[in-house]
Scaffold this motif. Structure first.
Motif: not given
Lengths: 220, 220
Positions: A206-220, B59-64, B120-124, B127-129
């Motif tokens: 089965g094509r498994s789509l393994v690995g590759s952690s940082a696939s969806g690098t989230v914006p915003a 910012g403080e709400i998110l930090e909390d 936002r950089e800090v926030f992201v 969140r990633d962590r």
DNA sequence: AGTAGCCGACCGAACGGTCGGACGGTTTTC
DNA sequence: GAAAACCGTCCGACCGTTCGGTCGGCTACT
């Protein structure tokens, strides 16, 4: 027959697309009418020739979305197939549709609550009707024993919540194709609810789509 | 020891709570500073004695939120347990924490993107962590063969998306307890990723949460 | 001549944020 | 121990800007 398919979209549709994109990026309240008009290449005054208000703009975006998506999932829910397959297909369809018109669907998911009370009632009713298809599939599956005896209401909220989250991070410029995401998410939905695994072992290569952690690098 | 636990919360905390509630209900851009101040029982001018700007309030709400939630899931991720059990516990913890401080977490999920670029950089990053803990658990499980060989990035986004959706519809006045929702969602997350069902048949009488379609009547 | 589409100028209201000062309780100074 | 200086907290009045929306008129096509 007046006007066949056009090459250049109408100003009206252009306004809807610009509005959807900006609403998604900046939120309904964070976007000014002048911005929308400017993004569509006209002025604020001209926008009001096409739409009665900012609210009407949002309302039409949601209407577009729901009227396109609902028939598809209702057909799937009514199909003569095992519940698990209908669930897979509905989730897949949901994700594909969501990505296909990501801006408008994002408005549907995120900004719909900012509709004025009168329009919001209609909106909520239509959204409920859409979700009803998922509840129907799940209820069928639980009744027949095909799916685990979970709470249908809770499980459909879970499945839809999972699928809807795609609008937050998917970017068509990224490495993941629409189909990849749609099938993977549909698979997760089905497997989370299936009573038993189809077989003990295989699914051989089965094509498994393994690995590759940082696939969806989230914006915003 | 200056001041033990108070009966009345500080004006500052009251402002944070009011802001979180209003941001959640009306969106960041849909809420005025005067509204927040009024909800906390003071005037807009007084609010600016406690916070430098509307942005600082958000910012403080998110930090909390992040500072309270991150240690818990990181501890779970680092625990000496099978990946499936860590996943269950992390998802359960996530949902419980989310409901416990629903307003602030909703801001974290929905309004964080309206932070000014610097904050936002800090926030992201934070969140990633936080999400990294989930990726770690899933990667462990896939590597050990305990979980199906899915894409770790995709699957963790799916699990978090599913769990986060709870903020949209859960209401503590409703019929569902926090624990019920948390355990059910954790169960769905685990089962969607487990390589094999624990056993072919039984889970004999298991409290099943059956039926009851219209459980989470969605507001908004 | 009618009308669909567009625009510049404008409106009142609301926005985020500033400012100088009032008030009451502590701390410092004589 | 009274007076003076201080400080955290709060407020009313105000600033410049932007908001959603209106209006009268211009253009171009039918």
């Amino acid at each position: 027959m007046l006007e066949s398919t056009r090459v250049t979209v109408s100003t009206r549709e252009q306004l809807l697309r610009s509005a959807a994109r900006l609403f998604r990026e900046q939120g309904f309240h964070g976007t000014s009418v002048a911005e929308i008009a400017s993004a569509a290449g006209i002025t604020k005054s001209s926008l009001y020739h096409h739409f009665a208000s900012k609210q009407a703009l949002l309302g039409e975006i949601l209407e577009d979305t729901v009227s396109r998506a609902t028939p598809a999932v209702e057909a799937i829910a009514a199909a003569d197939l095992p519940a698990a397959e209908r669930l897979r297909e509905a989730a897949r369809c949901h994700v594909v549709e969501l990505i296909h018109d990501q801006d408008k669907v994002a408005c549907f998911v995120e900004e719909g609550r900012y509709l004025a009370p009168e329009l919001r009632e209609v909106f909520v009713a239509k959204r409920d009707r859409y979700e009803q298809s998922f509840r129907r599939i799940l209820a069928d599956g639980v009744r027949s024993g095909e799916l685990r005896p979970v709470s249908v209401g809770l499980a459909s909220l879970a499945v839809l919540g999972m699928c809807n989250s795609v609008v937050h991070w998917y970017q068509s410029s990224g490495p993941l194709s629409v189909e990849t995401v749609a099938e993977e998410f549909a698979d997760l939905a089905v497997k989370s609810l299936l009573r038993e695994q189809p077989s003990g072992g295989a699914e051989p290569g089965g094509r498994s789509l393994v690995g590759s952690s940082a696939s969806g690098t989230v914006p915003a």
